[in-house]
Motif scaffolding. Structure first.
Motif, short mmCIF file in Angstrom:
data_model
loop_
_atom_site.label_atom_id
_atom_site.label_comp_id
_atom_site.label_asym_id
_atom_site.label_seq_id
_atom_site.Cartn_x
_atom_site.Cartn_y
_atom_site.Cartn_z
N UNK A 384 -16.01 -30.91 -2.16
CA UNK A 384 -16.35 -30.13 -3.35
C UNK A 384 -15.16 -29.25 -3.72
N UNK A 385 -14.32 -29.69 -4.67
CA UNK A 385 -13.13 -28.89 -5.04
C UNK A 385 -13.48 -27.52 -5.60
N UNK A 386 -14.53 -27.45 -6.40
CA UNK A 386 -14.89 -26.17 -7.03
C UNK A 386 -15.33 -25.14 -5.99
N UNK A 387 -16.18 -25.58 -5.07
CA UNK A 387 -16.64 -24.67 -4.03
C UNK A 387 -15.47 -24.25 -3.13
N UNK A 388 -14.56 -25.17 -2.88
CA UNK A 388 -13.39 -24.83 -2.06
C UNK A 388 -12.54 -23.77 -2.74
N UNK A 389 -12.37 -23.92 -4.05
CA UNK A 389 -11.57 -22.94 -4.80
C UNK A 389 -12.25 -21.58 -4.79
N UNK A 390 -13.56 -21.56 -4.93
CA UNK A 390 -14.29 -20.29 -4.92
C UNK A 390 -14.28 -19.63 -3.55
N UNK A 391 -14.14 -20.46 -2.49
CA UNK A 391 -14.10 -19.89 -1.14
C UNK A 391 -12.71 -19.44 -0.73
N UNK A 392 -11.73 -19.57 -1.64
CA UNK A 392 -10.40 -19.06 -1.38
C UNK A 392 -9.37 -20.10 -1.01
N UNK A 393 -9.72 -21.38 -1.04
CA UNK A 393 -8.76 -22.44 -0.72
C UNK A 393 -8.02 -22.83 -1.99
N UNK A 394 -6.71 -22.88 -1.91
CA UNK A 394 -5.88 -23.28 -3.04
C UNK A 394 -5.89 -24.81 -3.12
N UNK A 395 -6.87 -25.36 -3.83
CA UNK A 395 -7.05 -26.81 -3.86
C UNK A 395 -5.87 -27.51 -4.52
N UNK A 396 -5.25 -26.89 -5.50
CA UNK A 396 -4.10 -27.51 -6.15
C UNK A 396 -2.93 -27.67 -5.18
N UNK A 397 -2.71 -26.65 -4.35
CA UNK A 397 -1.63 -26.73 -3.38
C UNK A 397 -1.95 -27.77 -2.31
N UNK A 398 -3.20 -27.87 -1.91
CA UNK A 398 -3.59 -28.89 -0.92
C UNK A 398 -3.32 -30.29 -1.48
#
Length: 525
Positions: A384-398
């Motif tokens: 879940x990219x959106x939930x990951x972003x909301x939890x503080x994970x920089x999904x774009x960098x990953x």
């Protein structure tokens, strides 16, 4: 205290394996002695013919000396024929006759030289020395396969007993896709062994101090796909695919060959030779850096511009081979540079260099992914990219890091591929590597929908694919049917890994476990 019944077969198996390896090493030592003394490769068939019999020492000595003389004479004749073949073309009859007479004289001189060497010091005395060494060699030759086979079976039995002692849930094990991938590989090897028992044989070549055999060749030739598969696994875990890996293989090889050969101002570099125009470290680093940046370009398209991965990577899939052609100006460079040859054709620790490179790369990737939080971040973004972003994970960098790493791994595979052929082939280098990498990931148990992934499963998947190709080539199946036959076997493997089959097998395992538990309960009463 609970008895460790698994420990006895496991220890015995390891001891027998060690003894078998020691027997094999004794045979290899004789080959090394022959090569160091006479620069001849004495094949296993000659060793079996000369040594593995019940002849007395005098007969054995005569047979061995004659075999060395025959091998040396044959090698000298082949070298003379290879050297004389090209110059003989286009000569007049008189010149051809003179050349033929010179060849015969050279061959007679070579035979005389070998005979003189043998008369001066018998090969038997030089290499063997005593009849007691022959007795040990005979014993080692006859027992090596027995020790290795029984040792492997005992180790397998010990591992099975250990798993049973741990009270593991066999139903969940049977539901695992990795389990069925391992079973599929074992079944393939068993079928190959039944058809040709020598399929699993391994021999030693003293000329380059390397082990040879179908098992070694399978792991060696799967190196490129295994390395690319490490990156492809994480791309698929993000819910995407990377179609550009094959093109990056071509770019890496083209750039490496260009750096070794390109110098338009010096006429000495116009023909291939054992040289490199630029420093070898640059030949290695620059292609990897370029592939890393091209992979990062894919990551920017997917992570920043939100393009679908299949569309974003399709750009470099189409353009990459064109870039490779531009780098070499449409030429196919070849080289004979020795350090570069080692990458794809050398040996290290008695194994082909690509195997050692693969082990190092796979270990580094696994440490980076599993011993840090990066692997968890990849799975989180894939689920879940959106939930990951909301939890503080920089999904774009990953996403950027994953695609850049995949590009780097593709560059490593490109160096191995170009070193195997000592040339760049922008049209065929890395061809269909993207499909093989995706297949290895899927066979290894990673879902195309993203989420959890298995790097070890990808390794097994790439070995399965190479085993199928080796099976097809080794048993003489028509090249036209290779792709269809490969697809058929892969289809069977994927069906075995399908959810209904795995659920059915897990239920069957559960019923058997319940029956054993009831039986134990009845016996206790």
């Amino acid at each position: 205290m609970k008895r460790k019944t698994w420990l006895i077969p496991l220890i015995l198996g390891l001891i027998l394996l060690a003894v078998g390896v020691g027997c094999f090493g004794r045979v290899c030592a004789v080959k090394d002695s022959i090569y160091s003394a006479y620069k001849l490769t004495f094949p296993d068939s000659s060793i079996e013919k000369v040594f593995i019999n019940d002849n007395d020492e005098a007969t054995l000595k005569a047979d061995f000396d004659a075999a060395i003389l025959g091998t040396a004479t044959s090698a000298a004749a082949q070298d003379d024929a290879a050297e004389a073949e090209a110059p003989a073309e286009g000569l007049s009859e008189e010149a051809a006759a003179e050349l033929e007479a010179a060849e015969e004289a050279a061959e007679e001189a070579a035979e005389a030289a070998v005979e003189a060497a043998i008369e001066g010091a018998s090969p038997y005395d030089t290499v063997i020395g005593s009849f007691g060494k022959v007795t040990g060699l005979r014993t080692a030759w006859k027992l090596q396969n027995i020790f290795l086979g029984i040792g492997a079976l005992l180790c397998l039995a010990g591992i099975v007993l250990l798993l049973r002692a741990k009270d593991l849930d066999f139903a969940s094990i049977m539901r695992s896709k990795i389990t069925w991938a391992v079973i599929a590989e074992i079944l393939l090897l068993i079928v190959c062994f039944i058809i040709r028992p020598d399929f699993l044989s391994i021999s030693y070549q003293p000329a380059n101090r390397m082990l040879y055999g179908n098992l070694v060749d399978i792991i060696n030739r799967s190196a490129e796909i295994t390395i690319i598969g490490m990156g492809m696994t994480m791309v698929i875990a993000l819910g995407g695919t990377d179609l550009s890996v094959g093109a990056l293989v071509a770019v890496s090889g083209a750039l490496a060959l260009k750096l070794m050969r390109w110098d338009p101002t010096n006429p000495l570099y116009q023909t291939p030779g054992d040289y490199s125009v630029y420093p070898f470290i640059l030949v290695l680093v620059l292609p990897l850096l370029v592939c890393l940046l091209m992979g990062a370009f894919n990551g920017v398209l997917v992570g920043r511009l939100q393009l679908q991965p299949i569309i974003a990577t399709l750009i470099l899939m189409v353009a990459g081979r064109g870039v490779a052609q531009i780098i070499t100006n449409g030429k196919q460079y070849t080289t004979m540079y020795s350090p570069f040859r080692v990458i794809g054709q050398g040996s290290c620790l008695f194994l082909p260099t690509p195997i050692v490179i693969t082990v190092v790369v796979v270990a580094a990737v696994m440490i980076f992914v599993r011993k840090t939080a990066f692997g968890t971040f990849v799975e989180s973004v894939g689920i879940n990219p959106s939930a990951s972003r909301l939890s503080g994970i920089n999904s774009r960098m990953i996403i950027l890091i994953v695609f850049a790493l995949t590009g780097l791994l593709s560059g490593i595979s490109g160096l191995i591929y170009s070193s195997r052929i000592m040339s760049n082939d922008s049209n065929n280098a890395g061809l269909n590597y993207e499909t093989d990498a995706i297949l290895s990931v899927v066979i290894g148990g990673t879902s195309m929908t993203g989420g959890k992934f298995s790097l070890s499963g990808t390794i097994i998947g790439s070995i399965i694919i190479r085993t199928i190709v080796t099976f097809v080539y080794y048993f003489g199946i028509a090249p036209e049917a290779t792709m269809a036959f490969k697809a058929l076997i892969i289809a069977v493997i994927i069906v075995l890994q399908s959810e209904p089959v795995r659920v059915a097998m897990s239920k069957r395992a559960s019923r058997r476990a319940s029956a054993r538990a009831l039986a134990k309960g009845g016996m206790a009463k």
